[in-house]
Design a protein around this motif. Sequence first.
Motif, PDB file in Angstrom:
ATOM      1  N   VAL A 281       0.809  -1.263   0.143  1.00 32.92           N
ATOM      2  CA  VAL A 281      -0.014  -0.126  -0.164  1.00 32.92           C
ATOM      3  C   VAL A 281       0.974   1.169  -0.048  1.00 32.92           C
ATOM      4  O   VAL A 281       0.534   2.239  -0.867  1.00 32.92           O
ATOM      5  CB  VAL A 281      -1.063  -0.010   1.189  1.00 32.92           C
ATOM      6  N   LYS A 282       1.874   1.333   0.871  1.00 29.49           N
ATOM      7  CA  LYS A 282       2.870   2.408   0.838  1.00 29.49           C
ATOM      8  C   LYS A 282       3.616   2.639  -0.657  1.00 29.49           C
ATOM      9  O   LYS A 282       3.416   3.988  -0.887  1.00 29.49           O
ATOM     10  CB  LYS A 282       3.961   2.030   1.874  1.00 29.49           C
ATOM     11  N   LEU A 283       3.764   1.547  -1.137  1.00 29.67           N
ATOM     12  CA  LEU A 283       4.229   1.567  -2.387  1.00 29.67           C
ATOM     13  C   LEU A 283       3.470   2.283  -3.597  1.00 29.67           C
ATOM     14  O   LEU A 283       3.825   2.866  -4.383  1.00 29.67           O
ATOM     15  CB  LEU A 283       5.184   0.190  -3.092  1.00 29.67           C
ATOM     16  N   GLU A 284       2.333   1.791  -3.349  1.00 28.18           N
ATOM     17  CA  GLU A 284       1.022   2.054  -4.326  1.00 28.18           C
ATOM     18  C   GLU A 284       0.895   3.944  -4.031  1.00 28.18           C
ATOM     19  O   GLU A 284       0.818   4.482  -5.106  1.00 28.18           O
ATOM     20  CB  GLU A 284      -0.287   1.223  -4.160  1.00 28.18           C
ATOM     21  N   ILE A 285       0.908   4.107  -2.599  1.00 28.40           N
ATOM     22  CA  ILE A 285       0.582   5.512  -2.487  1.00 28.40           C
ATOM     23  C   ILE A 285       1.818   6.267  -3.024  1.00 28.40           C
ATOM     24  O   ILE A 285       1.459   7.467  -3.671  1.00 28.40           O
ATOM     25  CB  ILE A 285       0.554   6.023  -0.887  1.00 28.40           C
ATOM     26  N   GLU A 286       3.088   6.038  -2.941  1.00 31.59           N
ATOM     27  CA  GLU A 286       4.116   6.715  -3.546  1.00 31.59           C
ATOM     28  C   GLU A 286       3.930   6.792  -4.958  1.00 31.59           C
ATOM     29  O   GLU A 286       4.224   7.868  -5.834  1.00 31.59           O
ATOM     30  CB  GLU A 286       5.360   6.030  -3.192  1.00 31.59           C
ATOM     31  N   THR A 287       3.640   5.821  -5.619  1.00 34.75           N
ATOM     32  CA  THR A 287       3.370   5.819  -7.292  1.00 34.75           C
ATOM     33  C   THR A 287       2.268   6.847  -7.471  1.00 34.75           C
ATOM     34  O   THR A 287       2.263   7.580  -8.415  1.00 34.75           O
ATOM     35  CB  THR A 287       3.076   4.368  -7.700  1.00 34.75           C
ATOM     36  N   VAL A 288       1.347   6.705  -6.938  1.00 31.30           N
ATOM     37  CA  VAL A 288      -0.078   7.488  -7.236  1.00 31.30           C
ATOM     38  C   VAL A 288       0.353   8.888  -6.812  1.00 31.30           C
ATOM     39  O   VAL A 288       0.006   9.866  -7.735  1.00 31.30           O
ATOM     40  CB  VAL A 288      -1.235   7.189  -6.289  1.00 31.30           C
ATOM     41  N   GLN A 289       1.005   9.275  -5.874  1.00 29.67           N
ATOM     42  CA  GLN A 289       1.555  10.690  -5.541  1.00 29.67           C
ATOM     43  C   GLN A 289       2.498  11.241  -6.661  1.00 29.67           C
ATOM     44  O   GLN A 289       2.235  12.217  -6.949  1.00 29.67           O
ATOM     45  CB  GLN A 289       2.178  10.624  -4.231  1.00 29.67           C
ATOM     46  N   ALA A 290       3.231  10.203  -7.177  1.00 25.00           N
ATOM     47  CA  ALA A 290       4.272  10.751  -8.220  1.00 25.00           C
ATOM     48  C   ALA A 290       3.337  11.210  -9.339  1.00 25.00           C
ATOM     49  O   ALA A 290       3.775  12.151 -10.086  1.00 25.00           O
ATOM     50  CB  ALA A 290       5.435   9.771  -8.222  1.00 25.00           C
ATOM     51  N   GLU A 291       2.367  10.304  -9.700  1.00 27.83           N
ATOM     52  CA  GLU A 291       1.406  10.485 -11.010  1.00 27.83           C
ATOM     53  C   GLU A 291       0.714  11.942 -10.827  1.00 27.83           C
ATOM     54  O   GLU A 291       0.758  12.736 -11.691  1.00 27.83           O
ATOM     55  CB  GLU A 291       0.500   9.370 -11.102  1.00 27.83           C
TER      56      GLU A 291
END
Length: 200
Positions: A105-115
């Motif tokens: 979930v943390k990695l997914e959050i980081e990815t979405v935030q970067a997007e």
Amino acid sequence: MKTKITLVLTAVSLAVLFSGCGKVPQSELEAANAAIEQAKAIGADVYVPADFVALQDSMRAVTEHVEVKKGKLFASYGTEKNQLVEITGMAAATQEKAESRKQEVKLEIETVQAEVASILAQNAELLAQAPKGKEGVAAQEAIRSENSLIETSVAEVETLVASNDLLTALDKAKAAREKSLAINTELNEVIAKYSLASKR
């Protein structure tokens, strides 16, 4: 005399046997309960809810069996002891699975935030290319206001992550991405229409 000694030894052996079998597996119960509580403390009920419910159901079933046998004179808890050891192992596995899910979930959050950051940067560039007429100015102000709200959401995501409320953070990050994408689409369409009208 020999018969009496044999009877006494047999009685003692049976007493030892039954007392060993008939003792409630208290330490195993406590260990299993502690492992389940530890799993809950790291968020297993939130991040791997199905596994956690299965764990609770297994514990409930064993506890009920133990309670039923407590009323029996010659109760044996061998099966329950083994099950409790298994449940303690299940709880440890559930903890690991929850921790793994949290990292995902943390990695997914980081990815979405970067997007979101990338889309917001694109939107800022598109906004500079958007029509500047009377209606265009009002539309640009509205978009700037929406961009500001998205940036606020992005900051709130960071706060939620810091407080370990990861699923809420992920939902908020995804909502910010959807909103920024909608603005991106709108700006591209407006610019395309304006460009086409200018060529006529």
